[in-house]
Design a protein around this motif. Structure first.
Motif, mmCIF file in Angstrom:
data_model
loop_
_atom_site.group_PDB
_atom_site.id
_atom_site.type_symbol
_atom_site.label_atom_id
_atom_site.label_comp_id
_atom_site.label_asym_id
_atom_site.label_seq_id
_atom_site.Cartn_x
_atom_site.Cartn_y
_atom_site.Cartn_z
ATOM 1 N N ASN A 143 9.570 17.069 12.618
ATOM 2 C CA ASN A 143 9.232 18.473 12.816
ATOM 3 C C ASN A 143 10.058 19.135 13.906
ATOM 4 O O ASN A 143 9.668 20.161 14.458
ATOM 5 N N GLY A 180 2.348 20.848 11.074
ATOM 6 C CA GLY A 180 3.666 20.286 11.345
ATOM 7 C C GLY A 180 4.231 20.756 12.675
ATOM 8 O O GLY A 180 4.796 19.973 13.446
ATOM 9 N N ALA A 181 4.064 22.049 12.961
ATOM 10 C CA ALA A 181 4.544 22.589 14.235
ATOM 11 C C ALA A 181 3.792 21.956 15.404
ATOM 12 O O ALA A 181 4.378 21.636 16.446
ATOM 13 N N GLU A 228 2.445 18.981 15.463
ATOM 14 C CA GLU A 228 2.901 17.600 15.619
ATOM 15 C C GLU A 228 4.258 17.547 16.317
ATOM 16 O O GLU A 228 4.541 16.609 17.072
ATOM 17 N N GLY A 229 5.097 18.561 16.090
ATOM 18 C CA GLY A 229 6.364 18.633 16.810
ATOM 19 C C GLY A 229 6.147 18.816 18.302
ATOM 20 O O GLY A 229 6.789 18.156 19.131
ATOM 21 N N VAL A 250 10.126 28.626 14.359
ATOM 22 C CA VAL A 250 9.642 27.608 13.426
ATOM 23 C C VAL A 250 10.420 27.782 12.118
ATOM 24 O O VAL A 250 10.178 28.719 11.359
ATOM 25 N N ARG A 263 8.453 22.637 4.894
ATOM 26 C CA ARG A 263 8.109 21.804 6.039
ATOM 27 C C ARG A 263 8.668 22.464 7.298
ATOM 28 O O ARG A 263 9.832 22.878 7.320
ATOM 29 N N PRO A 264 7.858 22.555 8.369
ATOM 30 C CA PRO A 264 8.305 23.257 9.574
ATOM 31 C C PRO A 264 9.105 22.359 10.521
ATOM 32 O O PRO A 264 8.842 21.156 10.632
ATOM 33 N N LYS A 265 10.062 22.983 11.217
ATOM 34 C CA LYS A 265 10.832 22.286 12.240
ATOM 35 C C LYS A 265 11.071 23.244 13.400
ATOM 36 O O LYS A 265 11.560 24.357 13.196
#
Length: 460
Positions: free
Chosen positions: A167, A220-221, A223-224, A246, A253-255
């Motif tokens: 993420n 997801g954000a 968890e990053g 984001v 899927r977010p990163k």
């Protein structure tokens, strides 16, 4: 990216010439925690990303949720030191001409974004082990006259050379060169085809993000951020969490991206890092703005703001709205989560396709993240656990009409029945999912045609 403060230190250096012109011998070298920048020294100071001892204050326990590693706190290595050990060998150094060719000399038709750092372009480069036709990448080019400088560029390279998580966006390489136009600083990332969460929440040209997709992105954000706070031997504070940072890949899927303002967390027995206040207005924690004391709970506050943006489809600040609605956090306080009026804040574009219980749980979580005192906010680990619980509410039983009011629970002659409303909601959702699959709004189509008409970048 808007900033509260300005970078005052320009890190300069002289060194060997490359094929693109003179450049620092190693723009990423150095692990000292003090600023080292003189005419006789070409070493780039790591103070751009490291916390100086003089900046730290406080004598209390480590922040809650910190996971001790086998390395003692007193001997924990800094990000620059970890970069030299782990990241320096994995990061590719690109030439300026190579990136010019990859982006058709930074063609306007290939521009896919712009911010405080500069402009971002879509390009194609050849990478070892990559496809024969080249790898599609995003190339971010520093604007020499912009609000960010070499210090943020250096921080981004060193942080992303150390952190690795599904993420967090992957940085492929960098470019530090000298041209007739002066120093050139560029970053090369993996390409994220669905742009940002900001685009999908607030740009009406994009199809509406379904409720379950919003929850997946939020998780997801989170968890990053959890990885940054607890997953390394040194704590990392992102410091600029917001929807536009984001990124979303082809599967939504977010990163997290843009690590230019990231900082190492407090070391030894310190409770916070004292630093110039930087970030984006509307997302920075009030305790950080008032005191300059930065902790991992500053990121938690920012996450709470974005949770309300996900709920409402409104930005943290919208000056084109009535005065009492311009500040998101002030507006949502008028509709407490325990009241029947709460449903009026839910993004009307969802068309009723959301979980009533889920939205209330998200609002409660956001409120806890936005607690006045940092110590009262949850850790990101607790936020992740709460989001996983919310995702158990799979029912889409929400229902709002065009005015944002709840629909009457009883049937009225001449009015749609409950079954009619349910069928209409299901139809809207199917149409929305079809639109997501097609990704064919008119603006995107026109831009796609322009990009096709542009000369294709030649892999170098």
């Amino acid at each position: 990216m808007g900033c509260f403060g300005r970078v005052r230190d320009r890190i300069k250096g002289k060194g060997k010439r490359s094929r693109d012109g003179p450049a620092p011998p190693s723009p990423l070298a150095g692990s000292s925690r003090s600023i080292v920048s003189t005419a006789a020294c070409s070493t780039v100071s790591s103070s751009a990303v490291a916390t100086s001892q003089s900046e730290d204050s406080g004598m209390a326990a480590r922040p809650a949720g910190w996971s001790k590693s086998s390395v003692s706190l007193s001997s924990a290595r800094s990000i620059p030191e970890l970069y030299e050990e782990r990241g320096a060998g994995t990061m590719r150094e690109f030439g300026l001409r190579e990136l010019q060719a990859a982006t058709s000399d930074f063609s306007r038709l290939l521009k896919i974004g712009e911010g405080g750092f500069g402009s971002v372009y879509k390009g194609v480069v050849r990478l070892p082990g990559g496809p024969a036709g080249g790898t599609v990448v995003a190339v971010k080019r520093l604007n020499p006259n912009g609000r960010q400088g070499h210090k943020q560029w250096l921080a981004e390279v060193q942080f992303l050379g150390v952190v690795h998580h599904p993420n967090l966006v992957k940085l492929i390489g960098y470019c530090a060169a000298q041209s007739e136009r002066g120093p050139q600083r560029l970053l090369v990332y993996e390409f994220m085809s669905n742009k940002t969460l900001d685009d999908h929440l607030f740009n009406k040209a994009y199809p509406v993000l379904p409720w379950n997709v919003r929850l997946e992105i939020a998780l997801g954000a989170a968890e990053g951020l959890l990885y940054l706070h607890e997953g390394l031997e040194v704590q990392v504070i992102f410091r600029d969490f917001k929807a536009s940072n984001v990124l979303l890949d082809e599967e939504f899927r977010p990163k997290l991206s843009d690590f230019g303002l990231a900082r190492e967390g407090p070391t030894a027995d310190n409770t916070h890092v004292s630093t110039a206040v930087m970030g984006t207005y509307g997302y920075a924690a009030p305790d950080y703005v008032e005191t300059g004391h930065l902790t991992h709970k500053s990121d938690v506050w920012s996450f709470g703001v974005v949770l309300y943006e996900i709920l409402t489809g409104r930005r943290s600040m919208e000056r084109n709205r009535p005065k009492n609605e311009q500040q998101l956090l002030e507006w949502v306080r008028q509709y407490p989560v325990e009241t029947k009026r709460f449903c009026r804040i839910i993004d009307i574009r969802l068309g009723g396709c959301y979980s009533k219980q889920g939205t209330r749980e998200i609002a409660k979580l956001a409120n806890s993240c936005l607690a006045k005192h940092a110590k009262d906010r949850p850790t990101m680990r607790e936020v992740v656990d709460s989001l996983k619980q919310v995702m158990q509410h799979g029912e889409l039983d929400g229902d709002v009409d065009a005015s944002g009011e709840t629909s009457p629970p009883h049937e009225v002659p001449g009015k749609p029945t409950a079954d009619d409303v349910a069928m209409a909601a299901a139809r809207r959702r199917m149409l929305h999912l079809a639109a997501l699959g097609e990704n064919a709004n008119s603006i995107a189509k026109r831009r796609f045609m322009l990009m096709r008409a542009a000369p294709a970048p030649t892999p170098t």
